[in-house]
Design an enzyme around this catalytic site. Structure first.
Site, PDB file in Angstrom:
ATOM      1  N   ASP A 167       0.811  -1.209   0.000  1.00  0.00           N
ATOM      2  CA  ASP A 167       0.000   0.000   0.000  1.00  0.00           C
ATOM      3  C   ASP A 167       0.850   1.266   0.000  1.00  0.00           C
ATOM      4  O   ASP A 167       0.454   2.290  -0.570  1.00  0.00           O
ATOM      5  CB  ASP A 167      -0.927   0.005   1.223  1.00  0.00           C
ATOM      6  CG  ASP A 167      -2.094  -0.968   1.062  1.00  0.00           C
ATOM      7  OD1 ASP A 167      -2.339  -1.402  -0.075  1.00  0.00           O
ATOM      8  OD2 ASP A 167      -2.745  -1.296   2.070  1.00  0.00           O
ATOM      9  N   GLN A 178       3.676   9.629   4.459  1.00  0.00           N
ATOM     10  CA  GLN A 178       4.937   9.565   3.722  1.00  0.00           C
ATOM     11  C   GLN A 178       5.677  10.891   3.659  1.00  0.00           C
ATOM     12  O   GLN A 178       6.847  10.918   3.302  1.00  0.00           O
ATOM     13  CB  GLN A 178       4.676   9.056   2.300  1.00  0.00           C
ATOM     14  CG  GLN A 178       4.130   7.638   2.276  1.00  0.00           C
ATOM     15  CD  GLN A 178       3.944   7.101   0.874  1.00  0.00           C
ATOM     16  OE1 GLN A 178       3.851   7.846  -0.092  1.00  0.00           O
ATOM     17  NE2 GLN A 178       3.890   5.779   0.747  1.00  0.00           N
ATOM     18  N   ASP A 213      -4.308  14.336  20.545  1.00  0.00           N
ATOM     19  CA  ASP A 213      -2.970  14.078  20.021  1.00  0.00           C
ATOM     20  C   ASP A 213      -2.855  14.450  18.552  1.00  0.00           C
ATOM     21  O   ASP A 213      -1.752  14.617  18.030  1.00  0.00           O
ATOM     22  CB  ASP A 213      -2.606  12.602  20.185  1.00  0.00           C
ATOM     23  CG  ASP A 213      -2.279  12.235  21.628  1.00  0.00           C
ATOM     24  OD1 ASP A 213      -2.212  13.151  22.470  1.00  0.00           O
ATOM     25  OD2 ASP A 213      -2.112  11.035  21.913  1.00  0.00           O
TER      26      ASP A 213
END
Length: 333
Positions: free
Chosen positions: A116, A290, A220
């Site tokens: 993925d 990424q 968070d």
């Protein structure tokens, strides 16, 4: 279900969805039909596809076994192949590859060998160029890579003959504005995440939808995911699974301080804005897991549906729910 004919040179982007309206994305009804997200497709015969680009997962040891026979197969079928640098580095003959951008520019179809993560990187290249992706799973989970390695050559043959299912997946457009100027503009497939850095402290992102203030979270982080991304980070944070044909965004807080801060599902024609308040030290915007961009106190993040969808080729005999059962181990003891 809408029928699509691909002529082999899919360079013209589809018409954009009606995202310019400023009705509330939470409660109002869509007043205009837009294209379905998932469609069956007819493809013309193999000769319309003359160039296939190959993008692979870096440092995959079994590429040396898979790629050479693949290149011979494509050559025998009259298809020119262009490989990226990661694919070339795995070959024993010292072949030189192209950058992934050049591979995408020169290709009519992208063949992705990996998991993925490789698919997410390829999606950001393919979607704006209108290039379909044929994904072959060489990773671990493989939610997006629906074909197994054993199905590589049959899948190629079926695709070139037009026997395949095409799923058009929504891409997310992300703009980062700083001091009144747009300094970055990206497209992502899964999600945009506003999250803290290394320090164990909460952040306070403010959420606005179509100009309406929603709330200020203490958490968070905050995830804005597409339906495709609903089975990724958002799912781990307690968000719902959304079918790819549901035209929506999922907004999921990460470990919120207030338990009543629950995930929101809004229509994807909405304009979503995020900005930080309170302590903004070491806060990042992460794109598809990424790429990380450090945020500053005055930054404004704008999120909307991208004009160009991702064209993802999938096994014609595998339904979305079959993939969920397989990947999530539903019904197993």
């Amino acid at each position: 279900m809408r029928r699509i004919r691909w002529t082999g040179l899919p360079r013209n982007p589809p018409e954009s969805s009606p995202g310019g309206r400023r009705q509330s994305g939470v409660f109002s009804l869509r007043t205009q039909k837009v294209a379905r997200v998932e469609s069956q497709a007819d493809m013309q015969p193999r000769k319309t596809v003359q160039t296939i680009g190959i993008i692979s997962r870096p440092r995959r040891s079994n590429l040396v076994v898979v790629v050479p026979p693949l290149l011979k197969w494509l050559e025998a079928h009259g298809i020119q192949s262009i490989i990226d640098e990661e694919t070339a580095s795995s070959l024993p003959d010292g072949s030189k590859g192209q950058t992934r951008e050049r591979v995408a520019d020169a290709s009519q179809l992208l063949l992705v060998l990996g998991g993925d993560g490789t698919m997410l990187a390829a999606a950001r290249l393919a979607a704006p160029r209108g290039i379909p992706i044929l994904p072959i799973n060489m990773g671990s989970l493989g939610f997006l890579t629906g074909f197994t390695l054993e199905e590589l050559h049959p899948a190629l043959d079926d695709t070139l003959e037009g026997r395949f299912s095409l799923s058009e997946r929504v891409m997310i457009s992300v703009e980062l504005e700083r001091a009144g100027k747009v300094i970055d503009n990206q497209r992502v497939l899964n999600e945009v995440v506003i999250n803290k850095g290394a320090l164990a402290r909460m952040i306070e992102p403010e959420l606005t939808i179509d100009g309406d203030f929603v709330c200020r979270y203490r958490a968070d982080g905050l995830i804005v995911a597409s339906p495709t991304g609903s089975t990724a980070y958002s799912l781990s944070a307690g968000g719902p699974i959304v079918h790819p044909t549901v035209e929506s965004f999922v907004i999921t807080p990460i470990c919120p301080h207030t338990l009543s801060d629950r995930p929101l599902v809004i229509r994807d024609s909405s304009s979503v804005e995020l900005k930080l308040s309170g302590n903004t030290e070491s806060v990042f915007m992460t794109l598809d897991g990424q790429r990380g961009i450090p945020l500053q106190p005055t930054d404004l993040v704008r999120i909307s549906r991208a004009k160009e969808p991702l064209k993802l080729i999938q096994p014609p005999k595998k339904s979305y729910f079959e993939i969920l059962r397989s990947k999530l181990k539903w019904g197993e003891a």
